[in-house]
Design a protein around this motif. Sequence first.
Motif, PDB file in Angstrom:
ATOM      1  N   ILE A   8      -3.049   4.479  -6.983  1.00  0.00           N
ATOM      2  CA  ILE A   8      -1.691   4.245  -6.491  1.00  0.00           C
ATOM      3  C   ILE A   8      -1.656   4.391  -4.970  1.00  0.00           C
ATOM      4  O   ILE A   8      -1.067   3.570  -4.265  1.00  0.00           O
ATOM      5  N   ILE A   9      -2.308   5.411  -4.450  1.00  0.00           N
ATOM      6  CA  ILE A   9      -2.355   5.631  -3.001  1.00  0.00           C
ATOM      7  C   ILE A   9      -3.075   4.476  -2.313  1.00  0.00           C
ATOM      8  O   ILE A   9      -2.627   3.966  -1.281  1.00  0.00           O
ATOM      9  N   LEU A  10      -4.182   4.022  -2.890  1.00  0.00           N
ATOM     10  CA  LEU A  10      -4.947   2.927  -2.313  1.00  0.00           C
ATOM     11  C   LEU A  10      -4.128   1.637  -2.283  1.00  0.00           C
ATOM     12  O   LEU A  10      -4.076   0.958  -1.256  1.00  0.00           O
ATOM     13  N   VAL A  11      -3.474   1.319  -3.388  1.00  0.00           N
ATOM     14  CA  VAL A  11      -2.655   0.102  -3.448  1.00  0.00           C
ATOM     15  C   VAL A  11      -1.493   0.207  -2.461  1.00  0.00           C
ATOM     16  O   VAL A  11      -1.176  -0.752  -1.749  1.00  0.00           O
ATOM     17  N   GLY A  12      -0.866   1.370  -2.389  1.00  0.00           N
ATOM     18  CA  GLY A  12       0.235   1.571  -1.440  1.00  0.00           C
ATOM     19  C   GLY A  12      -0.220   1.395  -0.007  1.00  0.00           C
ATOM     20  O   GLY A  12       0.461   0.765   0.810  1.00  0.00           O
ATOM     21  N   ALA A  13      -1.383   1.934   0.326  1.00  0.00           N
ATOM     22  CA  ALA A  13      -1.922   1.808   1.675  1.00  0.00           C
ATOM     23  C   ALA A  13      -2.228   0.344   1.993  1.00  0.00           C
ATOM     24  O   ALA A  13      -1.992  -0.113   3.115  1.00  0.00           O
ATOM     25  N   GLN A  14      -2.734  -0.400   1.008  1.00  0.00           N
ATOM     26  CA  GLN A  14      -3.022  -1.820   1.228  1.00  0.00           C
ATOM     27  C   GLN A  14      -1.737  -2.602   1.482  1.00  0.00           C
ATOM     28  O   GLN A  14      -1.687  -3.459   2.370  1.00  0.00           O
ATOM     29  N   VAL A  15      -0.692  -2.311   0.722  1.00  0.00           N
ATOM     30  CA  VAL A  15       0.587  -3.009   0.887  1.00  0.00           C
ATOM     31  C   VAL A  15       1.166  -2.720   2.274  1.00  0.00           C
ATOM     32  O   VAL A  15       1.593  -3.627   2.995  1.00  0.00           O
ATOM     33  N   VAL A  16       1.161  -1.456   2.659  1.00  0.00           N
ATOM     34  CA  VAL A  16       1.678  -1.080   3.971  1.00  0.00           C
ATOM     35  C   VAL A  16       0.825  -1.710   5.074  1.00  0.00           C
ATOM     36  O   VAL A  16       1.347  -2.216   6.075  1.00  0.00           O
TER      37      VAL A  16
END
Length: 126
Positions: A8-16
């Motif tokens: 979840i953190i990785l996907v969130g960081a990619q989106v941001v």
Amino acid sequence: QAKYLAQIILVGAQVVGRAFMRALRQEFAASRAAADARGRSERPQSAAASRIIGISLQEAQQILNVLNLNPEEIQKNYDHLFKVNDKSVGGSFYLQSKVVRAKERLDEELRIQAKDEKEKGWKAET
């Protein structure tokens, strides 16, 4: 659960990160378009002076609050703004440096205009 949290953190960081890069590209494109438009509106020498000094003629006129390129008015406004923005009287070094750059840009524009007028005079004589 740690695995899911990491995903979840990785996907969130990619989106941001993607959103940031998209915004950065848009800002760069807008900045380039504004610079191109500014360059087209000025004579070649004037545009070159804007690039070298880092401030456009219009911005310099706004900073020193002058409508026309009147050397006396430019000097009067420069002296006042330089003095009130002096760090020793509680002013801002940043603003004082902007005032100096604006004066340099307007002085350069006056020099360009004088040179153009001198060249026109020579062409009229021949």
